[in-house]
Motif scaffolding. Sequence first.
Motif, PDB file in Angstrom:
ATOM      1  N   ILE A 111       0.850  -1.189   0.000  1.00 32.30           N
ATOM      2  CA  ILE A 111       0.000   0.000   0.000  1.00 32.30           C
ATOM      3  C   ILE A 111       0.887   1.241   0.000  1.00 32.30           C
ATOM      4  O   ILE A 111       1.834   1.338   0.781  1.00 32.30           O
ATOM      5  N   SER A 112       0.578   2.176  -0.881  1.00 31.26           N
ATOM      6  CA  SER A 112       1.347   3.421  -0.954  1.00 31.26           C
ATOM      7  C   SER A 112       0.411   4.621  -0.972  1.00 31.26           C
ATOM      8  O   SER A 112      -0.446   4.706  -1.861  1.00 31.26           O
ATOM      9  N   PRO A 113       0.529   5.516   0.037  1.00 33.58           N
ATOM     10  CA  PRO A 113       1.421   5.454   1.197  1.00 33.58           C
ATOM     11  C   PRO A 113       0.973   4.387   2.195  1.00 33.58           C
ATOM     12  O   PRO A 113      -0.179   3.953   2.172  1.00 33.58           O
ATOM     13  N   GLN A 114       1.897   4.004   3.078  1.00 35.60           N
ATOM     14  CA  GLN A 114       1.594   2.943   4.038  1.00 35.60           C
ATOM     15  C   GLN A 114       0.778   3.441   5.217  1.00 35.60           C
ATOM     16  O   GLN A 114       0.089   2.656   5.873  1.00 35.60           O
ATOM     17  N   THR A 115       0.854   4.748   5.508  1.00 34.41           N
ATOM     18  CA  THR A 115       0.127   5.319   6.643  1.00 34.41           C
ATOM     19  C   THR A 115      -0.684   6.530   6.197  1.00 34.41           C
ATOM     20  O   THR A 115      -0.433   7.108   5.135  1.00 34.41           O
ATOM     21  N   VAL A 116      -1.634   6.911   7.040  1.00 33.91           N
ATOM     22  CA  VAL A 116      -2.446   8.101   6.785  1.00 33.91           C
ATOM     23  C   VAL A 116      -2.687   8.792   8.125  1.00 33.91           C
ATOM     24  O   VAL A 116      -2.823   8.143   9.160  1.00 33.91           O
ATOM     25  N   HIS A 117      -2.707  10.142   8.085  1.00 35.87           N
ATOM     26  CA  HIS A 117      -3.010  10.893   9.314  1.00 35.87           C
ATOM     27  C   HIS A 117      -4.517  11.103   9.385  1.00 35.87           C
ATOM     28  O   HIS A 117      -5.125  11.631   8.464  1.00 35.87           O
ATOM     29  N   VAL A 118      -5.104  10.681  10.503  1.00 39.25           N
ATOM     30  CA  VAL A 118      -6.560  10.752  10.678  1.00 39.25           C
ATOM     31  C   VAL A 118      -6.898  11.722  11.808  1.00 39.25           C
ATOM     32  O   VAL A 118      -6.337  11.625  12.906  1.00 39.25           O
ATOM     33  N   THR A 119      -7.803  12.645  11.528  1.00 34.26           N
ATOM     34  CA  THR A 119      -8.390  13.500  12.558  1.00 34.26           C
ATOM     35  C   THR A 119      -9.866  13.123  12.670  1.00 34.26           C
ATOM     36  O   THR A 119     -10.620  13.271  11.706  1.00 34.26           O
ATOM     37  N   LEU A 120     -10.248  12.621  13.834  1.00 35.55           N
ATOM     38  CA  LEU A 120     -11.614  12.161  14.053  1.00 35.55           C
ATOM     39  C   LEU A 120     -12.315  13.111  15.027  1.00 35.55           C
ATOM     40  O   LEU A 120     -12.048  13.091  16.229  1.00 35.55           O
ATOM     41  N   PRO A 121     -13.213  13.975  14.523  1.00 37.57           N
ATOM     42  CA  PRO A 121     -13.926  14.900  15.424  1.00 37.57           C
ATOM     43  C   PRO A 121     -14.919  14.141  16.307  1.00 37.57           C
ATOM     44  O   PRO A 121     -15.738  13.367  15.809  1.00 37.57           O
ATOM     45  N   VAL A 122     -14.825  14.360  17.618  1.00 35.42           N
ATOM     46  CA  VAL A 122     -15.740  13.734  18.569  1.00 35.42           C
ATOM     47  C   VAL A 122     -16.621  14.838  19.150  1.00 35.42           C
ATOM     48  O   VAL A 122     -16.130  15.827  19.690  1.00 35.42           O
ATOM     49  N   VAL A 123     -17.931  14.674  19.037  1.00 40.48           N
ATOM     50  CA  VAL A 123     -18.856  15.734  19.450  1.00 40.48           C
ATOM     51  C   VAL A 123     -19.971  15.160  20.311  1.00 40.48           C
ATOM     52  O   VAL A 123     -20.271  13.963  20.270  1.00 40.48           O
TER      53      VAL A 123
END
Length: 356
Positions: free
Chosen positions: A209-221
Amino acid sequence: MYRLLALLLTIALFAYVNVQNINNTRPSGTQDTTILATKKQTVSVPLQINANTDKYFITGYPQKVKVTLEGNASLVTVSANTQSFRIIADLTKLGIGRHTVQLREEGLNKELTYTIDPRTIDVEIQTRDNKKMPIQVDFNKDSLAPGYTTEAPKLSTSTVDVTGARSEIERISQVVAKVALNRNTKTDVDQEVLLQALDSDGNTVNAVISPQTVHVTLPVVLPSKKVDLELEQKGSGVSGHRYSLSSETKRITVYGSNAELAKIKKVTLPVDVTGVSATVTKNIDVPAPSGLVGVDPKTVAVKIDVTGTTNATPSSTDGAAHSSDNSSSSSSANSSSSSSESASSDNESSSSSSSN
């Protein structure tokens, strides 16, 4: 006598000089040890795969192999430190299928001997394929605090390139970023997440898999909505007094799950008038309705207006009539209050009135 002594001294001097010359021309023991010393050392070396990787996808080989070097100590040390040689698996003449390949070295000093571990490797050569896929975010919703939910996640990239054997690529159902949440999470989550290619059963598929990682922002409300605040008199007021309730706060915000919020249309706030004989303003706590997490504001100021007194004690007959009239008046007042509250707008105060 003197001639004999001189002859002996001459012979002794000659012998001493020759011994010194012999010692000066003989190599030292340290030099001999340095020149003749040998060494054995094992190093880990990257394995080089020679193949048409644009056409084929190759699996089964190790990233590194162990090489044991033996020979002159200096040469072994230099070769181990610089790793100026390579270990190669040549697959250029092989086609699709499983193969056992013997490894070979290239560039190693000829004065050294070596062994490679493993000597052979098993590889599988398959047709190479790739495709672009969207990233799905997954997390345990049970880790959220009660009533909390999430909004759409934000990703550093929304799609990835997946490469592998055609048979494996065809198995891929989704590419997932699994976000780890702490128990009772109430705040936004930011994580760098390793991506996984999964089949329809949730099993990991062997693919790059390329890219191997992903930056995730998960809004919690915490979901919320505004509802009307209705004041409701309770308790036993002073006999002969009439009470009217009002507040500058006409609407409040309630918090909870979307399912619970859908059930609520208004919040009723009980106001105790027990013992109240004159107009007064009280700060009253607003409890969260059943099933909800909280309210805002948590306290509201309620004005209790007190009017009317009755000093005479009526006869039993008159009293009965008065009681009936008073009951009718109270009913009329409550009906008026309810009507007023139903018609209340954001610019009017919530109110309720009754007589005791």
